[in-house]
Design an enzyme around this catalytic site. Sequence first.
Site, mmCIF file in Angstrom:
data_model
loop_
_atom_site.group_PDB
_atom_site.id
_atom_site.type_symbol
_atom_site.label_atom_id
_atom_site.label_comp_id
_atom_site.label_asym_id
_atom_site.label_seq_id
_atom_site.Cartn_x
_atom_site.Cartn_y
_atom_site.Cartn_z
ATOM 1 N N HIS A 14 3.625 -1.182 2.064
ATOM 2 C CA HIS A 14 3.172 -2.455 1.500
ATOM 3 C C HIS A 14 3.954 -2.806 0.247
ATOM 4 O O HIS A 14 4.003 -2.034 -0.722
ATOM 5 C CB HIS A 14 1.677 -2.375 1.187
ATOM 6 C CG HIS A 14 1.170 -3.514 0.358
ATOM 7 N ND1 HIS A 14 1.370 -4.832 0.705
ATOM 8 C CD2 HIS A 14 0.493 -3.534 -0.821
ATOM 9 C CE1 HIS A 14 0.834 -5.606 -0.216
ATOM 10 N NE2 HIS A 14 0.292 -4.847 -1.149
ATOM 11 N N HIS A 68 11.006 5.011 10.925
ATOM 12 C CA HIS A 68 10.949 3.843 10.048
ATOM 13 C C HIS A 68 9.630 3.830 9.273
ATOM 14 O O HIS A 68 8.587 4.223 9.803
ATOM 15 C CB HIS A 68 11.081 2.550 10.858
ATOM 16 C CG HIS A 68 12.279 2.520 11.764
ATOM 17 N ND1 HIS A 68 13.554 2.337 11.287
ATOM 18 C CD2 HIS A 68 12.380 2.677 13.109
ATOM 19 C CE1 HIS A 68 14.398 2.366 12.307
ATOM 20 N NE2 HIS A 68 13.717 2.566 13.414
ATOM 21 N N ASN A 127 5.243 -10.265 -3.164
ATOM 22 C CA ASN A 127 4.067 -9.626 -2.573
ATOM 23 C C ASN A 127 3.308 -10.681 -1.764
ATOM 24 O O ASN A 127 2.593 -11.506 -2.326
ATOM 25 C CB ASN A 127 3.181 -9.037 -3.673
ATOM 26 C CG ASN A 127 1.941 -8.346 -3.119
ATOM 27 O OD1 ASN A 127 1.668 -8.398 -1.924
ATOM 28 N ND2 ASN A 127 1.184 -7.698 -3.990
ATOM 29 N N HIS A 165 11.865 -8.246 -2.813
ATOM 30 C CA HIS A 165 12.883 -9.046 -3.496
ATOM 31 C C HIS A 165 12.964 -10.463 -2.926
ATOM 32 O O HIS A 165 13.029 -11.436 -3.668
ATOM 33 C CB HIS A 165 14.248 -8.352 -3.372
ATOM 34 C CG HIS A 165 15.354 -9.065 -4.072
ATOM 35 N ND1 HIS A 165 16.135 -10.030 -3.453
ATOM 36 C CD2 HIS A 165 15.825 -8.974 -5.347
ATOM 37 C CE1 HIS A 165 17.028 -10.488 -4.314
ATOM 38 N NE2 HIS A 165 16.874 -9.859 -5.469
ATOM 39 N N HIS A 221 -11.366 4.738 2.872
ATOM 40 C CA HIS A 221 -12.073 3.875 1.917
ATOM 41 C C HIS A 221 -12.620 4.725 0.773
ATOM 42 O O HIS A 221 -13.371 5.663 0.982
ATOM 43 C CB HIS A 221 -13.234 3.156 2.615
ATOM 44 C CG HIS A 221 -13.623 1.864 1.956
ATOM 45 N ND1 HIS A 221 -13.941 1.782 0.624
ATOM 46 C CD2 HIS A 221 -13.723 0.604 2.445
ATOM 47 C CE1 HIS A 221 -14.233 0.534 0.325
ATOM 48 N NE2 HIS A 221 -14.099 -0.212 1.405
ATOM 49 N N CYS A 242 -5.124 -6.470 0.331
ATOM 50 C CA CYS A 242 -3.811 -6.473 0.978
ATOM 51 C C CYS A 242 -3.746 -5.587 2.215
ATOM 52 O O CYS A 242 -2.777 -5.675 2.976
ATOM 53 C CB CYS A 242 -2.751 -6.025 -0.026
ATOM 54 S SG CYS A 242 -2.622 -7.103 -1.471
#
Length: 496
Positions: free
Chosen positions: A391, A387, A424, A420, A303, A224
Amino acid sequence: MPPILPDFSSSVRLKYVKLGYQYLVNHILTLTLIPIMIAVSVEVLRLGPEEIINLWNSLHFDLIQILCSAFLIIFIATVYFMSKPRTIYLVDYACFKPPVTCRVPFATFMEHSRLILKNNPKSVEFQMRILERSGLGEETCLPPAIHYIPPKPTMEAARGEAELVIFSAMDSLFKKTGLKPKDIDILIVNCSLFSPTPSLSAMVINKYKLRSNIKSFNLSGMGCSAGLISIDLARDLLQVHPNSNAVVVSTEIITPNYYQGNERAMLLPNCLFRMGGAAILLSNRRNEKRRAKYRLVHVVRTHKGADDKAYRCVFEEEDKEGKVGISLQKDLMAIAGEALKSNITTMGPLVLPASEQLLFLVTLIGRKIFNPKWKPYIPDFKQAFEHFCIHAGGRAVIDELQKNLQLSAEHVEASRMTLHRFGNTSSSSLWYELNYIESKGRMKKGDRVWQIAFGSGFKCNSAVWKCNRSIKTPVDGAWDDCIDRYPVHIPEIVKL
């Protein structure tokens, strides 16, 4: 009963003391230079005009020294401007809006689960409990192949979903920016779990008849957070290719990855992942500065793949029956927290004001020298960003980051509402969140945006953008038909 002591941490006085401290430390250089400049100015005024002229005449200038000095200044300026990184602009972007026919209300999802898993009622009950607590709404979408009973995850159906999502996003991007296909110099497509031959980037090139000398890349298996990896790759390519446009396409194809087995760890993604995609136009052309929405400031990648637990916490494998699925381990959130800690350790010095860095340093030294039990100071990233785009991997992910970064409900509103409305959507979720902020009319010139994404491997990647101009509320896009209904209240449990 002894009197209750006042809560000094929330008192008005302490608030103003903190504000005064932040202003003092963040502007220490200016506050130091002003008295020096005033003192110098007063001293010059005291000398008088005649003394200033005599002082000037007493100076002796040698022609060779002047020429050497001028040459040195020009040389240093040339080296500086040649070595300065090119500014990368985000001209505009477009998010895919799934058709209404693909919507999967809770009742539909659960009915299909009962029919597909009719021999395992416990798995059906598990999915229902997950869905009740997921934070998803009734309008999320799954691709047409998943609507069949049983699902038909064929290669043809997967390609059909890819074409629908990617081409729709690309068409919207061309319409919004006026970009022509022949003007694309760099193309990067990221899709983690669907990697056909020819690649998805080749599919885009074929569809829009892009130039034969285009530099194309197809990223797969990176989870993702691959969207920000694509942004980082595009940034590096734009540094070495002047006067170029780069298009990044971020998506996840659901069709071939819908798990039909009984392993609970693999059923979880079925409840969370939904259709989505985004196309982003980046450019290093100077003439794009005026209309570009954002300027890329930083990209930080972390990572944790060297650790075995981190490597296997999101893992594609076969279950006991030979059915392939994505397994999500129970320690996923703990590993994500460690990855986030490493990422913000690198990000902090790049973005935090001096006041926050000083407090963090003092606390760190105090813990090392005086008392290791001192509570570590968590920097206030609200001082660095207006802001936050976190994810939308699930309610637990958003809750954990809100807690760790001490964010308000408004700061995570875009993430919760995206989860919502769209679910995802993997690597593209960050762009739905950014579009939500714009659709609410909250993005102003100079505002700073922090995008944070997590991915298998395990990775935590983040990007910082600065708003280039005040952005008008978009009249079209993924949120155009529902933004007036948001934000909505999302209960802890939705009883099904």
